[in-house]
Design a protein around this motif. Structure first.
Motif, PDB file in Angstrom:
ATOM      1  N   ALA A 407      -0.841   3.401  -4.620  1.00  0.00           N
ATOM      2  CA  ALA A 407       0.391   2.429  -4.871  1.00  0.00           C
ATOM      3  C   ALA A 407       0.566   2.570  -6.196  1.00  0.00           C
ATOM      4  CB  ALA A 407      -0.035   1.143  -4.491  1.00  0.00           C
ATOM      5  N   VAL A 408       1.815   2.688  -6.678  1.00  0.00           N
ATOM      6  CA  VAL A 408       2.298   3.027  -8.153  1.00  0.00           C
ATOM      7  C   VAL A 408       3.565   2.217  -8.375  1.00  0.00           C
ATOM      8  CG1 VAL A 408       1.187   5.315  -8.378  1.00  0.00           C
ATOM      9  CG2 VAL A 408       3.663   5.002  -7.603  1.00  0.00           C
ATOM     10  N   GLY A 409       3.795   2.118  -9.923  1.00  0.00           N
ATOM     11  CA  GLY A 409       4.828   1.457 -10.049  1.00  0.00           C
ATOM     12  C   GLY A 409       4.602  -0.173 -10.361  1.00  0.00           C
ATOM     13  N   GLY A 410       5.623  -0.772 -11.251  1.00  0.00           N
ATOM     14  CA  GLY A 410       5.165  -2.011 -11.734  1.00  0.00           C
ATOM     15  C   GLY A 410       4.930  -2.992 -10.754  1.00  0.00           C
ATOM     16  N   GLY A 411       5.950  -2.824  -9.476  1.00  0.00           N
ATOM     17  CA  GLY A 411       5.857  -3.773  -8.446  1.00  0.00           C
ATOM     18  C   GLY A 411       4.686  -3.591  -7.394  1.00  0.00           C
ATOM     19  N   SER A 412       3.745  -2.769  -7.743  1.00  0.00           N
ATOM     20  CA  SER A 412       2.566  -2.524  -6.684  1.00  0.00           C
ATOM     21  C   SER A 412       1.800  -3.783  -6.683  1.00  0.00           C
ATOM     22  CB  SER A 412       1.986  -1.453  -7.048  1.00  0.00           C
ATOM     23  OG  SER A 412       1.537  -1.433  -8.263  1.00  0.00           O
ATOM     24  N   ILE A 413       1.917  -4.829  -7.510  1.00  0.00           N
ATOM     25  CA  ILE A 413       1.259  -6.246  -7.350  1.00  0.00           C
ATOM     26  C   ILE A 413       1.772  -6.780  -6.121  1.00  0.00           C
ATOM     27  CG2 ILE A 413       1.089  -6.311 -10.026  1.00  0.00           C
ATOM     28  CD1 ILE A 413       3.552  -8.317  -9.532  1.00  0.00           C
ATOM     29  N   LEU A 414       2.744  -6.457  -5.365  1.00  0.00           N
ATOM     30  CA  LEU A 414       3.261  -7.022  -4.242  1.00  0.00           C
ATOM     31  C   LEU A 414       2.247  -6.628  -2.845  1.00  0.00           C
ATOM     32  CD1 LEU A 414       7.097  -6.724  -4.416  1.00  0.00           C
ATOM     33  CD2 LEU A 414       5.545  -8.559  -5.232  1.00  0.00           C
ATOM     34  N   LEU A 415       1.696  -5.552  -3.303  1.00  0.00           N
ATOM     35  CA  LEU A 415       0.892  -4.827  -2.070  1.00  0.00           C
ATOM     36  C   LEU A 415      -0.676  -5.345  -2.039  1.00  0.00           C
ATOM     37  CD1 LEU A 415       1.845  -1.036  -2.202  1.00  0.00           C
ATOM     38  CD2 LEU A 415       2.942  -2.987  -0.927  1.00  0.00           C
ATOM     39  N   PRO A 416      -1.087  -5.489  -0.833  1.00  0.00           N
ATOM     40  CA  PRO A 416      -2.619  -5.925  -0.751  1.00  0.00           C
ATOM     41  C   PRO A 416      -3.528  -4.862  -0.779  1.00  0.00           C
ATOM     42  CG  PRO A 416      -1.732  -5.586   1.647  1.00  0.00           C
ATOM     43  CD  PRO A 416      -0.338  -5.403   0.661  1.00  0.00           C
ATOM     44  N   ASP A 417      -4.699  -5.315  -0.957  1.00  0.00           N
ATOM     45  CA  ASP A 417      -5.788  -4.186  -1.396  1.00  0.00           C
ATOM     46  C   ASP A 417      -5.917  -3.353   0.137  1.00  0.00           C
ATOM     47  OD1 ASP A 417      -6.096  -5.353  -3.931  1.00  0.00           O
ATOM     48  OD2 ASP A 417      -7.641  -6.749  -3.380  1.00  0.00           O
ATOM     49  N   GLU A 418      -5.568  -3.725   1.087  1.00  0.00           N
ATOM     50  CA  GLU A 418      -5.762  -3.056   2.159  1.00  0.00           C
ATOM     51  C   GLU A 418      -4.571  -3.039   3.000  1.00  0.00           C
ATOM     52  OE1 GLU A 418      -9.440  -2.934   4.477  1.00  0.00           O
ATOM     53  OE2 GLU A 418     -10.647  -2.701   3.069  1.00  0.00           O
ATOM     54  N   LEU A 419      -4.106  -2.123   3.833  1.00  0.00           N
ATOM     55  CA  LEU A 419      -3.098  -2.069   4.901  1.00  0.00           C
ATOM     56  C   LEU A 419      -3.521  -2.029   6.095  1.00  0.00           C
ATOM     57  CD1 LEU A 419      -0.102  -0.250   2.907  1.00  0.00           C
ATOM     58  CD2 LEU A 419      -0.113  -2.524   3.523  1.00  0.00           C
ATOM     59  N   ASP A 420      -3.517  -2.867   7.208  1.00  0.00           N
ATOM     60  CA  ASP A 420      -3.901  -2.620   8.544  1.00  0.00           C
ATOM     61  C   ASP A 420      -3.797  -1.060   8.970  1.00  0.00           C
ATOM     62  OD1 ASP A 420      -4.700  -5.318   8.232  1.00  0.00           O
ATOM     63  OD2 ASP A 420      -2.947  -5.879   9.484  1.00  0.00           O
ATOM     64  N   GLY A 421      -4.728  -0.280   9.591  1.00  0.00           N
ATOM     65  CA  GLY A 421      -4.250   0.921  10.375  1.00  0.00           C
ATOM     66  C   GLY A 421      -4.286   2.226   9.221  1.00  0.00           C
ATOM     67  N   VAL A 422      -4.309   1.534   7.845  1.00  0.00           N
ATOM     68  CA  VAL A 422      -4.412   2.628   7.001  1.00  0.00           C
ATOM     69  C   VAL A 422      -5.578   2.739   5.877  1.00  0.00           C
ATOM     70  CG1 VAL A 422      -3.199   3.423   4.854  1.00  0.00           C
ATOM     71  CG2 VAL A 422      -1.819   2.878   6.729  1.00  0.00           C
ATOM     72  N   GLY A 423      -6.060   1.489   5.609  1.00  0.00           N
ATOM     73  CA  GLY A 423      -7.399   1.314   4.829  1.00  0.00           C
ATOM     74  C   GLY A 423      -6.978   1.131   3.621  1.00  0.00           C
ATOM     75  N   LYS A 424      -7.798   1.246   2.557  1.00  0.00           N
ATOM     76  CA  LYS A 424      -7.663   1.035   1.149  1.00  0.00           C
ATOM     77  C   LYS A 424      -6.527   1.220   0.489  1.00  0.00           C
ATOM     78  CE  LYS A 424     -10.356   1.057  -3.206  1.00  0.00           C
ATOM     79  NZ  LYS A 424     -11.210   1.762  -3.961  1.00  0.00           N
ATOM     80  N   VAL A 425      -5.868   0.687  -0.132  1.00  0.00           N
ATOM     81  CA  VAL A 425      -4.797   1.070  -1.229  1.00  0.00           C
ATOM     82  C   VAL A 425      -5.278   1.372  -2.501  1.00  0.00           C
ATOM     83  CG1 VAL A 425      -2.521   0.328  -2.281  1.00  0.00           C
ATOM     84  CG2 VAL A 425      -2.981  -0.346   0.049  1.00  0.00           C
ATOM     85  N   HIS A 426      -4.977   2.731  -2.871  1.00  0.00           N
ATOM     86  CA  HIS A 426      -5.523   3.058  -4.309  1.00  0.00           C
ATOM     87  C   HIS A 426      -4.745   2.807  -5.287  1.00  0.00           C
ATOM     88  CE1 HIS A 426      -8.777   5.613  -2.417  1.00  0.00           C
ATOM     89  NE2 HIS A 426      -8.079   5.671  -1.292  1.00  0.00           N
TER      90      HIS A 426
END
Length: 516
Positions: A407-426
């Motif tokens: 996850a990049v970009g200033g708006g990446s604060i909107l994303l959770p630390d994990e996504l179902d079915g994908v795992g950890k968001v780096h």
């Protein structure tokens, strides 16, 4: 040292790099004229990390100027589209599938003339020079200010386009001329569309380049200026003046290249959350996966180099509507007015940034202004964002194998630390300015994409020639020869054409040649 700048619809980001080390990064609001926002970003960099402008070796800029001009149908030059195809190719005239408002915006005129080639270089018809001169005279009477020339199979043989350009230039001195073999690939209608778009933007490109040079020079920086291209490589100012369409997707591309450098991952999904949109793309061997099908730009089908990116209307400035049970996030956004319209900045519009602050995901502006916000609504909005992004990532995947997500970009604060079915968001360090870092570390590229008639026993020779031509094009564009390598190679036989026809595509990339 080098400076990377990326201009988005909401924010202008800038970074100062020493080699691969980030010395400073800043995020400022994009201004309506864009260039003053760039000047402000460079001034911010100097306040954050005082540096000697003479020590900067290069400035790389990724800009949304040209795609915005096309989408908004503003500041486009009157264009004449010349097609060399008669007696073939008359049933679908130039711009036949364009939205009417864009044809009107460029005062589009079309001229069908004799010429063109078969795939193996044989002439469809000879060029009629008298016919072309008559067309040029008509263009002059119609006050045409830019010309696009497309000949059938010109990527195989460009002789008719080049000669037609000479004839028209003699009749219309000073009028910029765009040639399709320099812009698009095999596929005449889509290549013609890309060339006409390029022609419509040529006047604006000259104006914008002058503005960019002035904004950088105003900061005392005399280093050469480069612009980011759609494929993650760089072009110099002269190239950008001639081919403004090459910048259309530089924003998402820069983000993906920056994500690769920051994370150390070279095959992954990249989610770039900006202020207006979220772009999801795939990195393969450190470069964005290119779109294999036609790419729609402002409702027009084209086939020039573009990354395979899926954009959704979710960003930090997205408006929030509805309640916890029927919440809607976007697709409309307050854009660069976020810092005046969002609740946390004293405005009166509920945005995705406000709900992120209320949900405890971010500490931006004045959190006290959203303490009374319905917590259930904030959670529902964050869940909606996560679901939309997850769906976009799934649509871009080509296999069920585990795939890292950055996850990049200033708006990446909107994303959770994990996504179902994908795992950890780096979220790598400096992720908020990954796009500017991608611009700063970009390399120089050269590409060959052509149909060859391969004679028996000559396959290896033809492939070597194509590879060498790609390397030579990269060096001619400004790459340092010892660093150039082949990063993409495709060889596709075309069974429905005679003569052992094969489409060969080679891409070579190398480091920018500085101070040699």
């Amino acid at each position: 040292m080098r400076i990377g700048i990326d201009v988005g619809g909401t924010n202008t980001d800038a970074v100062l790099l020493d080699g691969a080390r980030v010395l400073a990064g800043v995020k400022t609001s994009t201004t309506e004229d864009v260039t003053s926002g760039i000047a402000a970003a460079v001034a911010d960099l100097r306040r954050r990390y005082p540096f000697d402008p003479a020590g900067v070796r290069a400035v790389m800029i990724g800009t949304t100027h040209f795609i915005n001009a096309l989408v908004e149908a503003r500041r486009l030059a009157p264009v004449a589209a010349v097609r060399l195809s008669l007696p073939a190719g008359a049933s679908l005239p130039p711009m036949v599938d364009w939205p009417r408002r864009l044809v009107d915006a460029i005062a589009g005129r079309s001229y069908l003339c004799h010429g063109g080639h078969e795939f193996d270089g044989r002439h469809i018809a000879e060029l009629d020079e008298t016919e072309l001169r008559r067309a040029a005279e008509d263009m002059a009477r119609a006050a045409v200010r830019s010309v696009a020339i497309t000949s059938v199979f010109s990527p195989v043989n460009a002789e008719f386009e080049i000669r037609a350009a000479e004839l028209i230039a003699a009749e219309l001195p000073g009028v910029p001329i765009s040639l399709s073999h320099e812009i698009g690939r095999i596929g005449m209608l889509q290549r013609e569309n890309a060339t006409v778009i390029n022609a419509a933007l040529r006047e604006l490109a000259a104006h914008i380049m002058d503005g960019l040079v002035a904004s950088v020079a105003g900061a005392g920086i005399t280093a050469p200026l480069y612009l980011s291209q759609n494929d993650g490589t760089l072009m110099d100012l002269d190239f950008a003046r001639r081919y403004p369409v090459a910048t259309f997707a530089s924003g998402p591309t820069n983000s993906m290249r920056g994500a690769a450098v920051l994370s150390g991952l070279h095959t992954c999904a990249v989610v770039d959350v900006g202020g207006t949109t979220t772009d999801v793309g795939m990195l393969e061997r450190g470069f964005p996966r290119e779109a294999t099908a036609d790419v729609g730009v402002a409702g027009i089908r084209t086939n020039f180099r573009m990354p395979d990116v899926l954009s959704i209307g979710v960003g930090g400035g997205s408006r929030i509507r509805g309640g916890p049970s029927d919440v809607a996030v976007g697709p409309d956004s307050v854009g660069y007015e976020l810092t005046s319209k969002a609740l946390v900045f004293g405005g009166d519009t509920l945005t995705a940034t406000d709900v992120a602050v209320a949900a405890g995901r971010a500490d931006i502006g004045d959190p006290a202004r959203v303490t009374r916000l319905d917590r259930a609504l904030a959670r529902a909005a964050m869940d909606r964002v996560a679901a939309d992004v997850l769906e976009a990532v799934d649509r871009m995947r080509t296999s069920a194998e585990p795939l890292p997500v950055i996850a990049v970009g200033g708006g990446s604060i909107l994303l959770p630390d994990e996504l179902d079915g994908v795992g950890k968001v780096h979220r790598p360090e400096h992720h908020a300015v990954a796009n500017a870092i991608g611009a700063a570390i970009a390399q120089i590229g050269g590409e060959v994409d052509r149909v060859y008639a391969i004679e028996p026993g000559r396959r290896d020779t033809v492939l070597d020639e194509a590879r060498q031509e790609a390397v030579d094009r990269a060096v001619a564009a400004g790459a340092s020869r010892p660093t150039v390598e082949i990063v993409e190679f495709d060889e596709v036989p075309i069974p429905y054409l005679p003569g052992n026809a094969t489409r060969i595509r080679v891409k070579a990339v190398g480091d920018l040649r500085l101070g040699e």
